[in-house]
Design a protein around this motif. Structure first.
Motif, short mmCIF file in Angstrom:
data_model
loop_
_atom_site.label_atom_id
_atom_site.label_comp_id
_atom_site.label_asym_id
_atom_site.label_seq_id
_atom_site.Cartn_x
_atom_site.Cartn_y
_atom_site.Cartn_z
N GLU A 147 -3.43 19.98 2.88
CA GLU A 147 -2.68 20.10 1.64
C GLU A 147 -1.79 21.34 1.69
OE1 GLU A 147 -2.52 17.70 -0.68
OE2 GLU A 147 -3.75 16.66 0.81
N PRO A 148 -0.60 21.26 1.09
CA PRO A 148 0.28 22.43 1.08
C PRO A 148 -0.31 23.56 0.24
CG PRO A 148 1.21 20.63 -0.21
CD PRO A 148 -0.04 20.10 0.42
N GLN A 176 3.63 23.67 -4.05
CA GLN A 176 4.80 22.82 -4.23
C GLN A 176 5.52 23.40 -5.44
OE1 GLN A 176 3.97 18.51 -4.02
NE2 GLN A 176 1.87 19.09 -3.56
N CYS A 177 6.80 23.70 -5.31
CA CYS A 177 7.47 24.38 -6.41
C CYS A 177 8.94 24.02 -6.46
CB CYS A 177 7.30 25.89 -6.26
SG CYS A 177 7.96 26.60 -4.74
N ALA A 204 13.43 22.14 -3.77
CA ALA A 204 12.03 21.75 -3.99
C ALA A 204 11.23 22.04 -2.72
CB ALA A 204 11.96 20.27 -4.35
N VAL A 264 8.10 22.81 -0.28
CA VAL A 264 6.67 22.54 -0.12
C VAL A 264 6.22 23.42 1.04
CG1 VAL A 264 4.90 20.79 0.29
CG2 VAL A 264 7.00 20.17 -0.92
N TRP A 305 3.44 25.18 3.66
CA TRP A 305 2.19 25.08 4.40
C TRP A 305 2.00 26.35 5.22
CZ3 TRP A 305 4.58 20.36 3.57
CH2 TRP A 305 3.75 19.29 3.22
N ASP A 333 8.31 26.12 5.21
CA ASP A 333 8.86 25.39 4.08
C ASP A 333 9.48 24.09 4.57
OD1 ASP A 333 10.51 24.41 2.03
OD2 ASP A 333 11.63 26.26 1.79
N ALA A 357 10.84 19.00 -0.14
CA ALA A 357 10.08 17.85 -0.64
C ALA A 357 10.77 16.53 -0.35
CB ALA A 357 9.85 18.00 -2.14
N LEU A 388 4.29 12.34 0.77
CA LEU A 388 3.71 13.33 -0.14
C LEU A 388 4.17 13.03 -1.56
CD1 LEU A 388 2.27 16.24 -0.41
CD2 LEU A 388 4.62 17.06 -0.63
N PHE A 410 5.17 14.57 -4.63
CA PHE A 410 5.60 15.91 -5.02
C PHE A 410 5.09 16.24 -6.41
CE2 PHE A 410 9.06 18.76 -6.65
CZ PHE A 410 8.70 19.87 -5.90
N PRO A 429 5.00 19.68 -8.30
CA PRO A 429 5.25 21.11 -8.40
C PRO A 429 4.39 21.74 -9.50
CG PRO A 429 7.02 19.91 -9.45
CD PRO A 429 6.13 18.88 -8.79
#
Length: 147
Positions: free
Chosen positions: A24-25, A28-29, A46, A48, A50, A98, A101, A107, A109, A111
């Protein structure tokens, strides 16, 4: 039986460069910074994120272009040498990678925060926290702005 982490997939627009992100990241923002807007041509990015250790290039690594910019002098931006599509950003000292998204095919998304909202050109009323710059744990002020 060993439990395997989910593997998420991303690729450039022509499919030459493919990325896999394991697990999982971290977050997410939405990012409203001037640098992201300049790279993407969009009012909001956007990201994501990790841990860098959980991301690998599954194909096309020999076709990658890597370059640094003022926003990430210790990391690097990666684009496809065939289609020129930006595929990811190594956030150097943060130890994060990064992936936008929109490049992630599998995934959902979701956020949880807006960052660099002080630079917004497109106000968003979605009930998520709006950070002036970055979270304090990332070296920002952590200051919240009103929606």
């Amino acid at each position: 039986m060993e439990r395997r982490e989910m593997i998420y997939h991303a690729q450039c627009s022509c499919g030459t460069v493919r990325i896999e992100a394991e697990g999982e990241p971290v977050v997410q923002c939405y990012c409203h910074c001037n640098t992201c807007r300049g790279r993407t041509g969009s009012p909001i990015n956007a990201p994501v994120l990790w841990p860098r250790s959980k991301v690998r290039f599954a194909a096309g690594e020999d076709k990658l272009r890597r370059y640094s910019d003022k926003g990430h002098p210790d990391g690097g931006l990666f684009s496809c040498g065939v289609c020129n599509g930006l595929v990811g950003i190594d956030l150097g000292e943060a130890g994060l990678f990064d992936i936008f998204a929109g490049l992630l095919s599998d995934l959902k998304f979701t956020p949880t925060v807006h960052i660099n909202y002080e630079n917004t050109v497109l106000p968003v009323k979605d009930g998520l926290p709006k950070l002036k710059d970055m979270p304090a744990e990332w070296g920002g002020s952590g200051e919240l702005l009103a929606e």
